[in-house]
Design a protein around this motif. Structure first.
Motif, PDB file in Angstrom:
ATOM      1  N   VAL A 209       0.845  -1.201   0.000  1.00  0.00           N
ATOM      2  CA  VAL A 209       0.000   0.000   0.000  1.00  0.00           C
ATOM      3  C   VAL A 209       0.878   1.248   0.000  1.00  0.00           C
ATOM      4  CG1 VAL A 209      -1.641   1.358   1.361  1.00  0.00           C
ATOM      5  CG2 VAL A 209      -1.994  -1.089   1.078  1.00  0.00           C
ATOM      6  N   LYS A 210       1.876   1.260   0.859  1.00  0.00           N
ATOM      7  CA  LYS A 210       2.767   2.424   0.934  1.00  0.00           C
ATOM      8  C   LYS A 210       3.479   2.643  -0.400  1.00  0.00           C
ATOM      9  CE  LYS A 210       6.530   4.630   3.190  1.00  0.00           C
ATOM     10  NZ  LYS A 210       6.951   5.171   4.398  1.00  0.00           N
ATOM     11  N   HIS A 211       3.972   1.571  -0.987  1.00  0.00           N
ATOM     12  CA  HIS A 211       4.678   1.686  -2.273  1.00  0.00           C
ATOM     13  C   HIS A 211       3.744   2.206  -3.368  1.00  0.00           C
ATOM     14  CE1 HIS A 211       7.472   0.830  -5.494  1.00  0.00           C
ATOM     15  NE2 HIS A 211       6.516   0.146  -6.105  1.00  0.00           N
ATOM     16  N   ASP A 212       2.516   1.693  -3.411  1.00  0.00           N
ATOM     17  CA  ASP A 212       1.555   2.119  -4.430  1.00  0.00           C
ATOM     18  C   ASP A 212       1.243   3.609  -4.321  1.00  0.00           C
ATOM     19  OD1 ASP A 212       1.449  -0.468  -5.338  1.00  0.00           O
ATOM     20  OD2 ASP A 212      -0.446  -0.943  -4.337  1.00  0.00           O
TER      21      ASP A 212
ATOM     22  N   VAL B 164       4.187   9.394   2.747  1.00  0.00           N
ATOM     23  CA  VAL B 164       3.032   8.532   2.995  1.00  0.00           C
ATOM     24  C   VAL B 164       3.191   7.815   4.331  1.00  0.00           C
ATOM     25  CG1 VAL B 164       1.683   6.576   2.134  1.00  0.00           C
ATOM     26  CG2 VAL B 164       2.779   8.115   0.518  1.00  0.00           C
ATOM     27  N   ALA B 165       2.108   7.812   5.116  1.00  0.00           N
ATOM     28  CA  ALA B 165       2.070   7.061   6.374  1.00  0.00           C
ATOM     29  C   ALA B 165       0.908   6.073   6.288  1.00  0.00           C
ATOM     30  CB  ALA B 165       1.886   8.000   7.555  1.00  0.00           C
ATOM     31  N   VAL B 166       1.185   4.806   6.564  1.00  0.00           N
ATOM     32  CA  VAL B 166       0.162   3.758   6.528  1.00  0.00           C
ATOM     33  C   VAL B 166       0.103   3.101   7.899  1.00  0.00           C
ATOM     34  CG1 VAL B 166      -0.570   1.603   5.444  1.00  0.00           C
ATOM     35  CG2 VAL B 166       0.619   3.327   4.082  1.00  0.00           C
ATOM     36  N   VAL B 167      -1.131   3.017   8.446  1.00  0.00           N
ATOM     37  CA  VAL B 167      -1.344   2.356   9.734  1.00  0.00           C
ATOM     38  C   VAL B 167      -2.481   1.357   9.548  1.00  0.00           C
ATOM     39  CG1 VAL B 167      -1.912   2.658  12.172  1.00  0.00           C
ATOM     40  CG2 VAL B 167      -0.655   4.453  10.970  1.00  0.00           C
TER      41      VAL B 167
ATOM     42  N   GLY C  51      -4.950  -1.364  11.258  1.00  0.00           N
ATOM     43  CA  GLY C  51      -5.531  -1.864  12.491  1.00  0.00           C
ATOM     44  C   GLY C  51      -6.277  -3.158  12.241  1.00  0.00           C
ATOM     45  N   LYS C  52      -7.182  -3.506  13.181  1.00  0.00           N
ATOM     46  CA  LYS C  52      -7.969  -4.737  13.039  1.00  0.00           C
ATOM     47  C   LYS C  52      -8.835  -4.695  11.786  1.00  0.00           C
ATOM     48  CE  LYS C  52      -8.604  -6.111  17.847  1.00  0.00           C
ATOM     49  NZ  LYS C  52      -9.581  -6.259  18.925  1.00  0.00           N
ATOM     50  N   LYS C  53      -9.659  -3.652  11.702  1.00  0.00           N
ATOM     51  CA  LYS C  53     -10.621  -3.560  10.606  1.00  0.00           C
ATOM     52  C   LYS C  53     -10.262  -2.487   9.598  1.00  0.00           C
ATOM     53  CE  LYS C  53     -14.293  -4.814  13.802  1.00  0.00           C
ATOM     54  NZ  LYS C  53     -15.522  -4.351  14.456  1.00  0.00           N
ATOM     55  N   ASP C  54      -9.626  -1.434  10.038  1.00  0.00           N
ATOM     56  CA  ASP C  54      -9.383  -0.271   9.191  1.00  0.00           C
ATOM     57  C   ASP C  54      -7.900  -0.094   8.879  1.00  0.00           C
ATOM     58  OD1 ASP C  54     -12.110   0.614   9.243  1.00  0.00           O
ATOM     59  OD2 ASP C  54     -11.762   1.269  11.304  1.00  0.00           O
ATOM     60  N   THR C  55      -7.659   0.537   7.741  1.00  0.00           N
ATOM     61  CA  THR C  55      -6.308   0.915   7.357  1.00  0.00           C
ATOM     62  C   THR C  55      -6.321   2.407   7.068  1.00  0.00           C
ATOM     63  OG1 THR C  55      -5.941  -1.252   6.368  1.00  0.00           O
ATOM     64  CG2 THR C  55      -4.423   0.502   5.736  1.00  0.00           C
ATOM     65  N   LEU C  56      -5.467   3.129   7.753  1.00  0.00           N
ATOM     66  CA  LEU C  56      -5.348   4.574   7.567  1.00  0.00           C
ATOM     67  C   LEU C  56      -4.201   4.854   6.618  1.00  0.00           C
ATOM     68  CD1 LEU C  56      -6.046   7.536   8.412  1.00  0.00           C
ATOM     69  CD2 LEU C  56      -4.337   7.253  10.215  1.00  0.00           C
ATOM     70  N   VAL C  57      -4.476   5.643   5.590  1.00  0.00           N
ATOM     71  CA  VAL C  57      -3.456   6.070   4.641  1.00  0.00           C
ATOM     72  C   VAL C  57      -3.459   7.589   4.644  1.00  0.00           C
ATOM     73  CG1 VAL C  57      -2.671   6.035   2.239  1.00  0.00           C
ATOM     74  CG2 VAL C  57      -3.803   4.031   3.203  1.00  0.00           C
ATOM     75  N   ALA C  58      -2.387   8.166   5.159  1.00  0.00           N
ATOM     76  CA  ALA C  58      -2.252   9.623   5.193  1.00  0.00           C
ATOM     77  C   ALA C  58      -1.044   9.989   4.341  1.00  0.00           C
ATOM     78  CB  ALA C  58      -2.057  10.112   6.625  1.00  0.00           C
TER      79      ALA C  58
END
Length: 157
Positions: free
Chosen positions: A57-60, A70-73, A75-82
């Motif tokens: 995801v970060k590479h894309d 790019v910051a990718v986090v 979690g259990k259900k969600d993925t945050l892409v800032a």
């Protein structure tokens, strides 16, 4: 009297601006000024599959010419892409966010993404990433923090 004010003003300004120069600072404090390139954060099990997913995801996202950090986090259900948008493309932020959303939804249809170009969200993601490096910071606290960031993003929209 005027001469004193004329001489004192630059001295005071130099004194005030020089006060903060000697302090050490972390990535989160400089995240708005420079490229920090934070590593993707996993709040759950560090399995090879999850690591590959967040790296992918970060590479894309980082491969897009309009973005520079790019910051990718995940979690259990969600993925945050800032992410941060290059200055030249700031007027196209809505279009870029739509493009990022479409790309992620197309490539990873089973994931629930929260995408943001807001500096506040990016800064919070970097702070959470730093907190995750502390062994005393639990997964429960990390998931609560992620939910708080996602809620903040939804309030900003």
């Amino acid at each position: 009297m005027r001469i004193k004010h004329f001489l004192m003003t630059p001295i005071l300004l130099l004194g005030l601006t020089g006060c903060g120069l000697g302090e050490d600072s972390k990535d989160s404090e400089l995240a708005l000024i420079k490229t920090t390139d934070p590593s993707p954060a996993l709040l759950e099990k560090n399995t090879k599959e999850n690591l590959d997913f967040v790296e992918s995801v970060k590479h894309d996202i980082a491969s897009m010419k309009e973005l520079y950090d790019v910051a990718v986090v995940k979690g259990k259900k969600d993925t945050l892409v800032a992410y941060k948008v290059k200055h030249f493309y700031r007027f196209q932020m809505k279009k870029i966010e739509k493009k990022v959303n479409e790309m992620l939804e197309k490539k990873y249809p089973d994931e629930n993404f929260t995408v943001s170009s807001d500096y506040k969200i990016f800064l919070e993601a970097v702070k959470l990433n730093e907190k995750m490096k502390d062994p005393n910071f639990s997964q429960e606290k990390a998931n609560k923090e992620l939910k708080k960031i996602i809620k903040l993003k939804q309030e900003l929209t």
